[in-house]
Design a protein around this motif. Structure first.
Motif, mmCIF file in Angstrom:
data_model
loop_
_atom_site.group_PDB
_atom_site.id
_atom_site.type_symbol
_atom_site.label_atom_id
_atom_site.label_comp_id
_atom_site.label_asym_id
_atom_site.label_seq_id
_atom_site.Cartn_x
_atom_site.Cartn_y
_atom_site.Cartn_z
ATOM 1 N N ALA A 54 96.784 -19.601 -14.931
ATOM 2 C CA ALA A 54 95.655 -19.490 -15.864
ATOM 3 C C ALA A 54 94.311 -19.611 -15.148
ATOM 4 O O ALA A 54 93.341 -18.961 -15.536
ATOM 5 C CB ALA A 54 95.767 -20.562 -16.944
ATOM 6 N N SER A 55 94.259 -20.432 -14.105
ATOM 7 C CA SER A 55 92.980 -20.685 -13.449
ATOM 8 C C SER A 55 92.689 -19.765 -12.271
ATOM 9 O O SER A 55 91.530 -19.487 -11.973
ATOM 10 C CB SER A 55 92.928 -22.134 -12.957
ATOM 11 O OG SER A 55 93.966 -22.380 -12.014
ATOM 12 N N ALA A 56 93.756 -19.276 -11.614
ATOM 13 C CA ALA A 56 93.525 -18.520 -10.378
ATOM 14 C C ALA A 56 94.245 -17.184 -10.307
ATOM 15 O O ALA A 56 93.963 -16.395 -9.407
ATOM 16 C CB ALA A 56 93.930 -19.378 -9.170
ATOM 17 N N GLY A 57 95.210 -16.936 -11.182
ATOM 18 C CA GLY A 57 95.861 -15.635 -11.181
ATOM 19 C C GLY A 57 97.145 -15.599 -10.385
ATOM 20 O O GLY A 57 97.489 -16.520 -9.645
ATOM 21 N N ILE A 58 97.853 -14.487 -10.517
ATOM 22 C CA ILE A 58 99.187 -14.346 -9.936
ATOM 23 C C ILE A 58 99.168 -14.306 -8.411
ATOM 24 O O ILE A 58 100.085 -14.813 -7.752
ATOM 25 C CB ILE A 58 99.880 -13.075 -10.498
ATOM 26 C CG1 ILE A 58 101.357 -13.039 -10.092
ATOM 27 C CG2 ILE A 58 99.162 -11.816 -10.048
ATOM 28 C CD1 ILE A 58 102.192 -14.104 -10.714
ATOM 29 N N VAL A 59 98.120 -13.735 -7.822
ATOM 30 C CA VAL A 59 98.062 -13.644 -6.358
ATOM 31 C C VAL A 59 98.001 -15.039 -5.739
ATOM 32 O O VAL A 59 98.650 -15.305 -4.719
ATOM 33 C CB VAL A 59 96.855 -12.793 -5.913
ATOM 34 C CG1 VAL A 59 96.705 -12.839 -4.392
ATOM 35 C CG2 VAL A 59 97.023 -11.350 -6.377
#
Length: 418
Positions: free
Chosen positions: A164-169
């Motif tokens: 949620a805060s930084a993304g899948i990568v």
């Protein structure tokens, strides 16, 4: 088996620490990818394909992974598998940073990770007896199961926070770091070379020898059959409990969360219980049989429960039963199987574990849309009881132990069984 070192506790601590770090990263990726695909596509077909890509390769490769674990250094196999998983994940992360993260790339990465897990898992189970004294195997296996359950309990929250805060990568980069950390810790664990006796066979010959070994050793065959029966019959009920909660007790989010929490805590407590009292169990096969019967009765109880809290507590106790089956099963295989054959045996065992539950959903899942889910629970529980009691009545609870030198089954008098 080479486990007489005075430093075995230190070695086990480092080994479990490395596996914990690596497994945590992998579990975070599993949840994050599932949510990412759900949010980005909203397609059930995409999710189904991702599940197949995440599970099927491991089931297939486990057969060959077991052969490799008996022919090569188990430590190096684990290091190689973890390192390659890190490389695949890093490549996918870099591709997605450039905007090239197509679905087929994600599927391919999931399949590669699954296949490498098929190499890693038999090697991990086969390596433990090399570093753990036999009398402590049950305790260490219980600790390992507790750690795995704890990871499954906390990984979703961690995955949600990072995604949620930084993304899948960023999730992928975290997995790379944890994999590298696990590899570095494993390099600190000394192991000895497994000495193989007899004629050196081809890879296919080794595979055939593994099949014959399982078929020819009653205790090994009995353990695998019992685990397969329980995981198949109880697998669908375990995954259908959210459906029963929503249909029978209400679709409030807190109810669904409590249900999942009770099952997760049950697995955690079950592993801890086996780590504590497991070493005192003198007849593990009788414990496995009793646990299987209890699970069958309690699955029936799920289907007839009229109270949500009773239903939730039953789920928790079922998980205690699962651990009272799985921890002794792993320990019996580690203790009774020849060291030079254990990789192949755990390769086949890995197939049992990875295939039984999904197959259970394929068989029982569609029934829940045709008849009441409560009826599915009762049916599965009754079939489990019939199957387990049938095994016991047929004398399968009296597996013959193996001769410590020849590996051949030894006849027992009825009173000496289990």
């Amino acid at each position: 088996m080479s486990n007489g070192s005075d430093n075995w506790k230190r070695n086990v601590l480092v080994f479990l620490g490395g596996q914990t770090v690596s497994s945590l990263g992998s579990m975070i990726v599993s949840y994050a990818v599932m949510w990412h695909l759900t949010i980005e596509t909203g397609s059930a077909a995409v999710l189904t394909t991702s599940v197949v890509a995440s599970m099927l390769p491991q089931a297939v490769v486990s057969v060959f992974g077991g052969v490799w674990a008996d022919r090569h250094s188990r430590k190096l196999l684990i290091i190689g598998a973890d390192s390659t998983i890190a490389a695949v994940t890093l490549l996918l992360a870099l591709l997605m940073l450039t905007g090239s993260g197509d679905l087929w790339m994600i599927y391919l990465a999931l399949a590669a990770r699954s296949a490498l897990a098929g190499v890693q898992s038999p090697a991990v189970n086969a390596m433990l007896p090399q570093i753990v004294p036999k009398e402590h195997l049950m305790r260490v296996n219980g600790i390992q199961q507790s750690i795995s359950s704890g990871i499954m309990l906390f990984a979703p929250a961690l995955a949600a926070a990072v995604y949620a805060s930084a993304g899948i990568v960023t999730v992928f980069f975290i997995d790379v770091v944890t994999a590298v950390g696990g590899v570095l810790l494993l390099t600190l664990v000394p192991t000895t070379r497994v000495v193989r006796s007899g004629e050196q066979l081809s890879y296919f010959g080794d595979l055939v020898a593994g099949v014959r070994y399982v078929r020819g050793h009653a205790s090994v065959r009995w353990v695998m059959t019992l685990v397969a029966v329980v995981m198949f019959m109880a697998g669908a009920p375990a995954h259908l409990t959210p459906l029963m909660v929503s249909r029978s007790f209400g679709d409030a989010v807190w109810m669904l969360s409590v249900n999942e929490l009770f099952w997760s805590v049950g697995m955690l407590l079950g592993g801890a219980a086996m780590a504590t009292v497991g070493p005192k169990v003198k007849r593990p096969m009788r414990l496995m049989a009793a646990a299987s019967v209890v699970v069958g009765v309690l699955v029936v109880g799920l289907g007839v429960s009229a109270n949500f809290w009773v239903f939730s507590v039953l789920g928790l106790v079922i998980c205690l039963g699962f651990q009272a089956l799985l921890v002794p099963a792993t320990t019996v295989l580690q203790e009774r199987v020849e060291e030079s054959m254990s990789g192949r045996v755990f390769g086949f065992y890995g197939i049992v574990i990875s295939v039984a539950m999904p197959l259970s959903m394929v068989v029982f899942g569609p029934l829940a849309d045709r008849i009441a889910v409560e009826s599915v629970m009762v049916l599965a529980g009754v079939l489990l009881l019939v199957a387990v009691l049938g095994m016991l009545a047929a004398g399968a609870r009296k597996p013959r132990p193996m001769h410590p030198h020849t590996g051949e089954a030894v006849a027992l008098q009825p009173a000496a069984a289990a």
